[in-house]
Design an enzyme around this catalytic site. Structure first.
Site, PDB file in Angstrom:
ATOM      1  CE  LYS A   3      -6.596 -19.632  44.725  1.00 36.91           C
ATOM      2  NZ  LYS A   3      -7.419 -18.846  45.677  1.00 36.91           N
ATOM      3  CE1 TYR A  22      -9.797 -23.871  46.731  1.00 41.25           C
ATOM      4  CE2 TYR A  22     -10.550 -23.692  44.527  1.00 41.25           C
ATOM      5  CZ  TYR A  22      -9.816 -23.165  45.488  1.00 41.25           C
ATOM      6  OH  TYR A  22      -8.502 -22.541  45.313  1.00 41.25           O
ATOM      7  CG  PHE A  48     -16.219 -18.431  49.887  1.00 41.09           C
ATOM      8  CD1 PHE A  48     -15.375 -19.316  49.309  1.00 41.09           C
ATOM      9  CD2 PHE A  48     -15.941 -18.148  51.168  1.00 41.09           C
ATOM     10  CE1 PHE A  48     -14.550 -19.979  50.074  1.00 41.09           C
ATOM     11  CE2 PHE A  48     -15.279 -18.886  51.991  1.00 41.09           C
ATOM     12  CZ  PHE A  48     -14.549 -19.993  51.527  1.00 41.09           C
ATOM     13  NE  ARG A  71      -1.311 -21.276  53.663  1.00 44.85           N
ATOM     14  CZ  ARG A  71      -2.813 -21.134  53.295  1.00 44.85           C
ATOM     15  NH1 ARG A  71      -3.372 -21.991  52.505  1.00 44.85           N
ATOM     16  NH2 ARG A  71      -3.554 -20.269  53.889  1.00 44.85           N
ATOM     17  CB  THR A 118      -7.189 -16.014  52.695  1.00 46.40           C
ATOM     18  OG1 THR A 118      -6.614 -17.268  53.347  1.00 46.40           O
ATOM     19  CG2 THR A 118      -8.103 -16.470  51.819  1.00 46.40           C
ATOM     20  NE  ARG A 172      -3.671 -16.146  48.785  1.00 47.69           N
ATOM     21  CZ  ARG A 172      -3.774 -17.073  49.284  1.00 47.69           C
ATOM     22  NH1 ARG A 172      -3.674 -17.153  50.445  1.00 47.69           N
ATOM     23  NH2 ARG A 172      -4.530 -18.114  48.718  1.00 47.69           N
ATOM     24  CG  ASN A 208      -6.375 -15.491  46.953  1.00 45.60           C
ATOM     25  OD1 ASN A 208      -6.513 -16.550  46.022  1.00 45.60           O
ATOM     26  ND2 ASN A 208      -7.069 -15.859  48.222  1.00 45.60           N
ATOM     27  CG  HIS A 215      -4.710 -23.690  46.407  1.00 46.12           C
ATOM     28  ND1 HIS A 215      -5.654 -23.834  47.211  1.00 46.12           N
ATOM     29  CD2 HIS A 215      -4.038 -24.926  46.477  1.00 46.12           C
ATOM     30  CE1 HIS A 215      -5.722 -25.095  48.045  1.00 46.12           C
ATOM     31  NE2 HIS A 215      -4.618 -25.693  47.519  1.00 46.12           N
ATOM     32  CD  GLU A 237      -4.937 -28.874  48.607  1.00 41.25           C
ATOM     33  OE1 GLU A 237      -6.089 -28.560  49.159  1.00 41.25           O
ATOM     34  OE2 GLU A 237      -4.147 -28.531  48.334  1.00 41.25           O
TER      35      GLU A 237
HETATM   36  N1  UDP Z   1     -12.183 -17.263  49.402  1.00 41.51           N
HETATM   37  C1  UDP Z   1     -13.353 -16.386  49.033  1.00 41.51           C
HETATM   38  N2  UDP Z   1     -13.897 -15.630  50.256  1.00 41.51           N
HETATM   39  C2  UDP Z   1     -13.722 -15.947  51.301  1.00 41.51           C
HETATM   40  C3  UDP Z   1     -12.656 -16.734  51.970  1.00 41.51           C
HETATM   41  C4  UDP Z   1     -11.957 -17.650  50.853  1.00 41.51           C
HETATM   42  O1  UDP Z   1     -13.512 -16.229  47.931  1.00 41.51           O
HETATM   43  O2  UDP Z   1     -13.832 -15.429  52.261  1.00 41.51           O
HETATM   44  C5  UDP Z   1     -11.577 -18.052  48.231  1.00 41.51           C
HETATM   45  C6  UDP Z   1     -10.372 -17.695  48.011  1.00 41.51           C
HETATM   46  O3  UDP Z   1      -9.792 -17.725  46.899  1.00 41.51           O
HETATM   47  C7  UDP Z   1      -9.356 -18.765  48.852  1.00 41.51           C
HETATM   48  C8  UDP Z   1     -10.169 -19.982  48.686  1.00 41.51           C
HETATM   49  O4  UDP Z   1     -11.537 -19.505  48.869  1.00 41.51           O
HETATM   50  O5  UDP Z   1      -7.948 -18.629  48.327  1.00 41.51           O
HETATM   51  C9  UDP Z   1      -9.917 -20.940  49.755  1.00 41.51           C
HETATM   52  O6  UDP Z   1     -10.182 -20.432  51.024  1.00 41.51           O
HETATM   53  P1  UDP Z   1      -8.973 -20.665  52.144  1.00 41.51           P
HETATM   54  O7  UDP Z   1      -9.844 -20.343  53.402  1.00 41.51           O
HETATM   55  O8  UDP Z   1      -8.678 -22.205  52.106  1.00 41.51           O
HETATM   56  O9  UDP Z   1      -7.870 -19.622  52.057  1.00 41.51           O
HETATM   57  P2  UDP Z   1      -6.366 -20.064  51.451  1.00 41.51           P
HETATM   58  O10 UDP Z   1      -6.073 -21.454  52.030  1.00 41.51           O
HETATM   59  O11 UDP Z   1      -6.527 -20.237  49.949  1.00 41.51           O
HETATM   60  O12 UDP Z   1      -5.553 -19.041  51.926  1.00 41.51           O
HETATM   61 MG    MG Z   2      -7.044 -23.314  52.104  1.00 37.96          MG
END
Ligand code: UDP
Ligand code: MG
Length: 145
Positions: free
Chosen positions: A16, A56, A64, A92, A98, A109, A119, A122, A133
């Site tokens: 990112k 997204y 968010f 992952r 996250t 992270r 974070n 992705h 994706e």
């Molecule tokens: N995100 C955020 N606030 C939140 C949860 C997620 O800004 O409370 C952002 C964060 O950058 C995250 C992305 O949205 O990586 C996608 O969220 P997801 O729940 O899919 O998390 P990931 O799969 O990236 O761990």
């Molecule tokens: Mg995700």
């Protein structure tokens, strides 16, 4: 899958804008390569806000969404297709949770992220989302066999 059988998968990884800003391209790539994960496609570019919103789209209703898509279009990103055994869950695991405060020590992270939004990386979360994706950013011609 047969016992001892291989489960070769592909997944989408994104470094990112915060990861690029912090000079972490090499560090993230190194972590993948050290694990024997193959990078089979790679591009660097800046998303438009519209493109970030498209990527997204599943999070469209979340509070968010606006801030996330603004952040994701605020600077260049690196997108990669990763290939390897169980690479979706292995990526992952390397990324960590996250929210970096909840991420295990030694994950990307936990080591580098500033907040739940910023974070660093992705990673696709399942085979179907990985396929969608990857197709969002790459044509078959971009992917080396
Ligand atoms: N995100 C955020 N606030 C939140 C949860 C997620 O800004 O409370 C952002 C964060 O950058 C995250 C992305 O949205 O990586 C996608 O969220 P997801 O729940 O899919 O998390 P990931 O799969 O990236 O761990
Ligand atoms: Mg995700």
């Amino acid at each position: 899958m047969p016992p001892g059988g291989r489960n070769v998968q592909r997944t989408l990884s994104i470094i990112k804008p915060d990861g690029i800003g912090k000079g972490l391209i090499g560090e993230v790539v190194r972590r993948f390569e050290k694990e024997g994960i193959r990078i089979i496609a790679m591009r660097m570019f800046r998303l438009t806000l519209r493109e970030a919103e498209g990527f997204y789209a599943v999070h469209r209703e979340r509070p968010f969404f606006g801030s996330l898509t603004e952040f994701m279009s605020s600077g260049p990103i690196v997108v990669m297709v990763l290939e390897g055994d169980d690479v979706i869950s292995r990526n992952r695991a390397l990324m960590g949770a996250t929210d970096p405060k909840k991420a295990d020590k030694g994950t990307i992270r936990a080591d580098f992220a500033d907040s739940v939004e910023r974070n660093i990386v992705h990673g696709s979360d399942a085979t179907e989302t990985a396929e969608t994706e990857i197709r969002y950013f790459f044509s078959d011609l971009d992917v080396s066999e």
